[in-house]
Design an enzyme around this catalytic site. Sequence first.
Site, PDB file in Angstrom:
ATOM      1  N   CYS A 157       0.822  -1.211   0.000  1.00  0.00           N
ATOM      2  CA  CYS A 157       0.000   0.000   0.000  1.00  0.00           C
ATOM      3  C   CYS A 157       0.852   1.255   0.000  1.00  0.00           C
ATOM      4  CB  CYS A 157      -0.959  -0.018   1.181  1.00  0.00           C
ATOM      5  SG  CYS A 157      -0.120  -0.051   2.759  1.00  0.00           S
ATOM      6  N   ILE A 158       2.162   1.126   0.208  1.00  0.00           N
ATOM      7  CA  ILE A 158       3.006   2.321   0.277  1.00  0.00           C
ATOM      8  C   ILE A 158       4.229   2.145  -0.612  1.00  0.00           C
ATOM      9  CG2 ILE A 158       4.104   1.437   2.374  1.00  0.00           C
ATOM     10  CD1 ILE A 158       4.376   4.397   3.231  1.00  0.00           C
TER      11      ILE A 158
END
Lengths: 102, 415
Positions: free
Chosen positions: A101-102
């Site tokens: 997600c990052i």
Amino acid sequence: METIVTAVELQTNPEGYLVNYKEWTQEWAREVASTYQLELTSKHWQVLEWLRAKHAEGVALTIRKVGASGITDIKEFYQLFPGGPLKISSKIAGIPKPVSCI
Amino acid sequence: MKNLLILGGGTAGTMMANRLQKFLKPNDWSTTVVDRDPNHYYQPGFLFVPFGIYRPEDVHKPKSDFLQGDINFIVDGIAEIQPKDNCVLLDSGTVLGYDLLIVATGARIAPEETPGLLGPLWKKDIFDFYTFEGSVALRKKLEQWQGGKLVINLAETIIKCPVAPLEFAFLADAYFRDRGIREKVEIVYVTPLSGAFTKPKATQLLGKLMEDKGIRVVPDFYLMEVDNETRELVSYDGKRESFDLLVSIPVNKGDEVIERSGLGDEDGLNFVPTDKRTLQSRKHSNVFVIGDATNLPASKAGSVAHFESEILTENILSYLAGQSLDAHFDGHSNCFIETGHGKAALIDFNYDTEPLPGKFPWPVIGPMGLLKVNRANHWGKLAFRWVYWHMLLTGKHLPVSTNMSMAGKEVEVSV
């Protein structure tokens, strides 16, 4: 007159992943595979089609899921796409790079 | 009288019970929550327990404290869900019928999926911090550990709170510095992904953090087994990485009851096929799924469950009124990333938009900064524990929009 679609003509991100997976063609896939010195066998194509179908369904993919697909197992997946099997096969299949997600 | 049955009294199940209580008439509906564990764990706190920042007693409270009004709470294991008969069997033999079912059974670590992980070194030199017991055991280990090679390994990419392993690495760096033994500790981060950061803007803005803190990253390492004799991680393509102390983030799976009930996805990981927009089960129209239990391509995190709970409340009320399910979840996720020594970063993103820099929750004012490491974000994270217990679980409104907002975000970055 035929239009030959080459890798150059399809829009990719800076890492070479196709921006729109719907533009994908088998010809384009062969060209990308050749940059990894890969000749695509029927087993490769089965994996690529499975990845594309799952991506279209909105499934988040993992190496473990490919191993449970019934098409191949994890060890063979590594032999088919040596180095980083999911990120390489995703690129050839025209779907986004597997990310966190990052 | 109709029955609303909620399986799982964690973050998602508790929020749904409390939210729907406000709308369902008590003369028409009875609400029941089932969970095997009477304790509610503040799971974000598990990260802080090993480093002595939170005490073990800071991260759990009785579940019954957070279920409001007339909600029935049953502490029991769930033996099987039988959607064709609209009923659920409990371990005690009780059979619960339902008119509407919400599956909120969460995700759990499954170390048994990896050969050797539960071998002789488990809980001696191999630990997890995704369970209460694991984080407490790791706290005791770290207190007496005098240094060596600490390896943090992600066995899989679909895990709860995907930033927690990063935070663990940052906090470990700070912890050993504070103890004055940082030079005796080598910290290595072993990941199946192409790096610690994988999204372009996040990599651009935070990518140097690992290097700055002296943490070595080993990318593209997909764990096959743990060799307890040589104390090594072994990847599927034969790579090896030795460790003195291994902090493992094992494969995550959905609850076993999903498997027993034949409700899981075909990949065998026990996550429930769910419509990624409406949160309705793909197989049964009176079954809805929320939180970590779904197979959604969103993060498995409390903030996601929170945003989903607002969408799901709306859709369940539409369903009961015989209307179409028009509320659509956009994959919104929001999380803090502790970076050590009283600072943190913050990210906000959804299915289609990667984490971007900017101000949060209000444009210009902030006070928190997206993709920036600062003290305001850290205070936000610490304050969130209070917000979680007192506002989030009880279904109170938070000043954050349900669907992701582009307000305050900078699309073009200059660094």
